[in-house]
Design a protein around this motif. Structure first.
Motif, short mmCIF file in Angstrom:
data_model
loop_
_atom_site.label_atom_id
_atom_site.label_comp_id
_atom_site.label_asym_id
_atom_site.label_seq_id
_atom_site.Cartn_x
_atom_site.Cartn_y
_atom_site.Cartn_z
N ARG A 1 -25.83 23.55 -46.60
CA ARG A 1 -26.84 21.93 -47.09
C ARG A 1 -26.42 21.10 -46.03
O ARG A 1 -27.85 20.11 -45.65
CB ARG A 1 -27.25 22.30 -48.24
CG ARG A 1 -28.23 23.15 -48.48
CD ARG A 1 -28.52 23.53 -49.78
NE ARG A 1 -28.82 25.10 -50.42
CZ ARG A 1 -30.35 25.63 -50.33
NH1 ARG A 1 -31.60 24.51 -50.29
NH2 ARG A 1 -30.47 26.27 -51.11
N SER A 2 -25.18 20.36 -46.21
CA SER A 2 -25.14 19.20 -45.56
C SER A 2 -24.37 19.01 -44.41
O SER A 2 -23.54 20.25 -43.76
CB SER A 2 -24.16 18.46 -46.98
OG SER A 2 -22.87 19.07 -46.71
N GLU A 3 -24.67 18.28 -43.47
CA GLU A 3 -23.66 18.20 -42.41
C GLU A 3 -22.16 17.86 -42.39
O GLU A 3 -21.46 18.94 -41.58
CB GLU A 3 -23.49 17.27 -41.47
CG GLU A 3 -25.72 16.54 -40.72
CD GLU A 3 -26.12 16.18 -40.36
OE1 GLU A 3 -25.73 14.57 -40.32
OE2 GLU A 3 -27.26 15.94 -39.97
N GLN A 4 -21.58 17.34 -43.74
CA GLN A 4 -20.08 17.05 -43.90
C GLN A 4 -20.15 18.78 -44.29
O GLN A 4 -18.77 18.94 -43.68
CB GLN A 4 -20.27 15.90 -45.25
CG GLN A 4 -18.72 16.47 -45.60
CD GLN A 4 -18.51 15.09 -46.85
OE1 GLN A 4 -19.21 14.11 -46.86
NE2 GLN A 4 -17.47 15.31 -47.69
N ASP A 5 -20.60 19.37 -45.08
CA ASP A 5 -20.37 21.20 -45.10
C ASP A 5 -20.11 22.07 -43.97
O ASP A 5 -19.53 22.98 -43.59
CB ASP A 5 -21.05 21.54 -46.39
CG ASP A 5 -20.88 20.70 -47.68
OD1 ASP A 5 -20.01 20.34 -48.36
OD2 ASP A 5 -22.02 20.96 -48.46
N ALA A 6 -21.02 21.32 -43.31
CA ALA A 6 -21.49 22.35 -41.77
C ALA A 6 -19.94 21.89 -40.73
O ALA A 6 -19.24 22.51 -40.43
CB ALA A 6 -22.39 21.53 -41.29
N VAL A 7 -19.43 20.17 -40.55
CA VAL A 7 -17.73 20.22 -40.30
C VAL A 7 -16.43 20.23 -40.44
O VAL A 7 -15.96 21.50 -39.84
CB VAL A 7 -18.67 18.40 -40.12
CG1 VAL A 7 -16.78 17.93 -39.23
CG2 VAL A 7 -19.52 18.65 -39.39
N ASN A 8 -16.56 20.90 -42.50
CA ASN A 8 -15.38 21.23 -42.76
C ASN A 8 -15.64 22.53 -42.52
O ASN A 8 -14.54 22.96 -42.15
CB ASN A 8 -15.75 20.60 -43.83
CG ASN A 8 -14.96 19.41 -44.10
OD1 ASN A 8 -14.45 18.71 -43.61
ND2 ASN A 8 -16.02 18.53 -45.11
N LEU A 9 -16.32 22.82 -42.88
CA LEU A 9 -16.81 24.65 -42.42
C LEU A 9 -16.04 25.51 -41.03
O LEU A 9 -14.96 26.33 -41.10
CB LEU A 9 -18.06 25.18 -42.69
CG LEU A 9 -17.71 26.52 -43.09
CD1 LEU A 9 -16.99 27.34 -44.15
CD2 LEU A 9 -19.29 27.16 -42.42
N ALA A 10 -16.89 24.19 -40.31
CA ALA A 10 -16.05 24.74 -38.42
C ALA A 10 -15.25 24.73 -38.36
O ALA A 10 -13.68 25.16 -38.46
CB ALA A 10 -17.76 23.90 -37.57
N LEU A 11 -14.09 23.26 -39.21
CA LEU A 11 -13.13 22.45 -38.55
C LEU A 11 -12.03 23.93 -39.41
O LEU A 11 -11.07 24.36 -38.97
CB LEU A 11 -12.47 21.72 -39.35
CG LEU A 11 -13.51 20.69 -38.45
CD1 LEU A 11 -13.12 18.50 -39.28
CD2 LEU A 11 -12.82 20.22 -37.20
#
Length: 53
Positions: free
Chosen positions: A23-33
């Motif tokens: 739900r958050s941009e931060q979570d999306a970036v961390n997941l992708a990394l």
């Protein structure tokens, strides 16, 4: 955790969030990394991926 100001590809960010359900941009970036780094091999470390300009 570090705070970093970066410019993101809006379309890639939206697709990552939609596919993953985060739900958050931060979570999306961390997941992708985490995904990217967990799928890298020892050979990838010797021959890094080209960077997009």
């Amino acid at each position: 955790m570090a705070i970093t100001r970066i410019y993101l590809d809006d379309d890639a960010l939206r697709r990552t969030m939609a596919i993953s359900g985060v739900r958050s941009e931060q979570d999306a970036v961390n997941l992708a990394l985490r995904f990217f780094s967990s799928h890298a091999s020892a050979e990838d470390l010797e021959h890094p991926f080209p960077t997009a300009s």
